[in-house]
Design an enzyme around this catalytic site. Structure first.
Site, PDB file in Angstrom:
ATOM      1  N   GLY A  37       1.529  39.534  29.666  1.00  0.00           N
ATOM      2  CA  GLY A  37       0.632  39.551  30.940  1.00  0.00           C
ATOM      3  C   GLY A  37       0.089  37.868  31.155  1.00  0.00           C
ATOM      4  O   GLY A  37       0.056  37.277  29.846  1.00  0.00           O
ATOM      5  N   GLU A 135      -1.878  37.561  38.981  1.00  0.00           N
ATOM      6  CA  GLU A 135      -1.474  39.011  38.426  1.00  0.00           C
ATOM      7  C   GLU A 135      -2.631  40.140  38.585  1.00  0.00           C
ATOM      8  O   GLU A 135      -2.436  40.920  37.918  1.00  0.00           O
ATOM      9  CB  GLU A 135      -0.765  39.211  37.123  1.00  0.00           C
ATOM     10  CG  GLU A 135       0.660  38.536  37.243  1.00  0.00           C
ATOM     11  CD  GLU A 135       1.502  38.839  35.797  1.00  0.00           C
ATOM     12  OE1 GLU A 135       2.710  38.860  35.781  1.00  0.00           O
ATOM     13  OE2 GLU A 135       0.763  38.925  34.774  1.00  0.00           O
ATOM     14  N   GLY A 220      10.726  18.383  32.896  1.00  0.00           N
ATOM     15  CA  GLY A 220       9.600  18.280  32.590  1.00  0.00           C
ATOM     16  C   GLY A 220       8.715  18.699  33.957  1.00  0.00           C
ATOM     17  O   GLY A 220       8.624  19.682  34.005  1.00  0.00           O
ATOM     18  N   ASP A 241      14.364  32.053  24.382  1.00  0.00           N
ATOM     19  CA  ASP A 241      13.719  33.012  25.348  1.00  0.00           C
ATOM     20  C   ASP A 241      12.472  32.440  26.181  1.00  0.00           C
ATOM     21  O   ASP A 241      11.867  31.671  25.656  1.00  0.00           O
ATOM     22  CB  ASP A 241      13.118  34.072  24.583  1.00  0.00           C
ATOM     23  CG  ASP A 241      12.272  35.186  25.371  1.00  0.00           C
ATOM     24  OD1 ASP A 241      11.985  34.762  26.581  1.00  0.00           O
ATOM     25  OD2 ASP A 241      11.898  36.112  24.797  1.00  0.00           O
ATOM     26  N   ASP A 247       3.218  30.030  30.893  1.00  0.00           N
ATOM     27  CA  ASP A 247       1.612  30.369  30.481  1.00  0.00           C
ATOM     28  C   ASP A 247       1.167  29.429  29.383  1.00  0.00           C
ATOM     29  O   ASP A 247       0.168  29.003  29.326  1.00  0.00           O
ATOM     30  CB  ASP A 247       1.814  31.776  30.092  1.00  0.00           C
ATOM     31  CG  ASP A 247       2.227  32.813  31.057  1.00  0.00           C
ATOM     32  OD1 ASP A 247       1.728  32.440  32.125  1.00  0.00           O
ATOM     33  OD2 ASP A 247       2.630  33.766  30.635  1.00  0.00           O
TER      34      ASP A 247
END
Ligand code: RIB
Length: 300
Positions: A37, A135, A220, A241, A247
């Site tokens: 999340g 979200e 960047g 990944d 975030d």
């Protein structure tokens, strides 16, 4: 204190050799779950950066809730303002390809029940940094930006995922963080003038008086204030990944602001943190610790 108002998910992750095309089935190599999340990921990143953090959001009363909150709890993020609703905890279905790129579908569940009344209850203070994403319902994000402004708090809006309707209030935030795709879409929605992206980023900052930060992946990040334009290079990594990298950038940037460092230094730390977050699978499990950022930047 950093208050993060946003989503809390459990990520259901399949590693595949390559991402499927529409209608195609590809075999998976491994399945795992991890807390995720955008809101929760940013909260953990800010906490791992060393800031005191509280989370405002919602989970269900199901088995996923505890798993979704586990790493926040362990890290010492304040969770008293996380509501327990009758709706299922939010989930994200994530496919990660062999090159580290991903596809994500989210089912908001309890995140859709984070409402303006939660903003009121959170009662932002003048010394806070308030970090938001898209979200949870946009009416709540808008209310939170207004409440942060009224309280004299500093607000940061991460414009992920893109929603055209957010163009109406994006400029209320003191700092806006967008990736290049999101920025280009807002530039179109806001009819920003300029021959290229840099000119349009500058135009946003000049017209709104805010700071616009645009992350550029392996190139960047750049930032425009009404007076200045800054570039920070990417920290070179071979990604495993990329889920949660943006975030991590946002959480580390917010923590640097709370520490009182300048914009260039804050962006530099955030860029290194975002890059290091690509080195392990999963969103929250991959968020680096502050000591790893300092080591990578050559600080004692
Ligand atoms: O930004 C990555 C996050 O997006 C994932 O953790 C997933 O939960 C979705 O919200």
């Amino acid at each position: 204190m950093i208050t993060i108002l946003g989503s809390i998910n459990l990520d259901l992750i399949a590693r595949v050799e390559r991402l499927p095309r529409p209608g195609e089935t590809v075999p998976g190599e491994a399945f795992s779950t991890a807390p995720g999340g955008k809101g929760a990921n940013q909260a953990l990143a800010a906490r791992r950066a060393g800031a005191p953090v509280r989370m405002v959001g919602a989970v269900g009363q199901d088995a996923f809730a505890g798993q979704a909150l586990a790493l926040l709890e362990k890290a010492g993020v304040e969770l008293a303002a996380v509501a327990k609703t009758g709706t299922a905890t939010g989930t994200a279905m994530i496919l990660v390809g062999g090159d580290g790129e991903n596809m994500i579908a989210i089912v908001p569940g309890a995140n859709a029940e984070v409402l303006p009344e939660h903003v009121e209850r959170a009662a932002f203070g003048a010394r806070e940094v308030v970090l938001l994403q898209h979200e949870v319902p946009l009416q709540t994000v808008k209310a939170a930006l207004g409440a942060a402004r009224a309280a004299g708090a500093v607000s940061i809006l991460n414009t992920a995922p893109f929603h055209a309707a957010a163009a109406d209030f994006v400029a209320v935030a003191d700092y806006v963080i967008a990736n290049e795709t999101e920025f280009d879409l807002y530039a179109e929605a806001l009819a920003l003038a300029g021959a290229d992206r840099e000119a349009r980023i500058r135009a946003f900052a000049r017209q709104t008086g805010r700071t616009m930060i645009v992350t550029l992946g392996k190139d960047g990040a750049v930032a425009a204030t009404p007076e200045d334009f800054l570039r920070v290079p990417a920290h070179p990594v071979t990604p495993v990944d990329t889920v949660g990298a943006g975030d991590t950038f946002c959480g580390y940037f917010a923590a640097a602001l709370v520490e009182g460092v300048g914009l260039k230094e804050a962006l530099g730390r955030a860029a290194v943190a975002g890059a290091l977050a690509c080195l392990k699978p999963g969103a929250q499990p991959a968020i680096p610790l502050r000591a790893e950022i300092d080591a990578a930047m050559g600080s004692p």
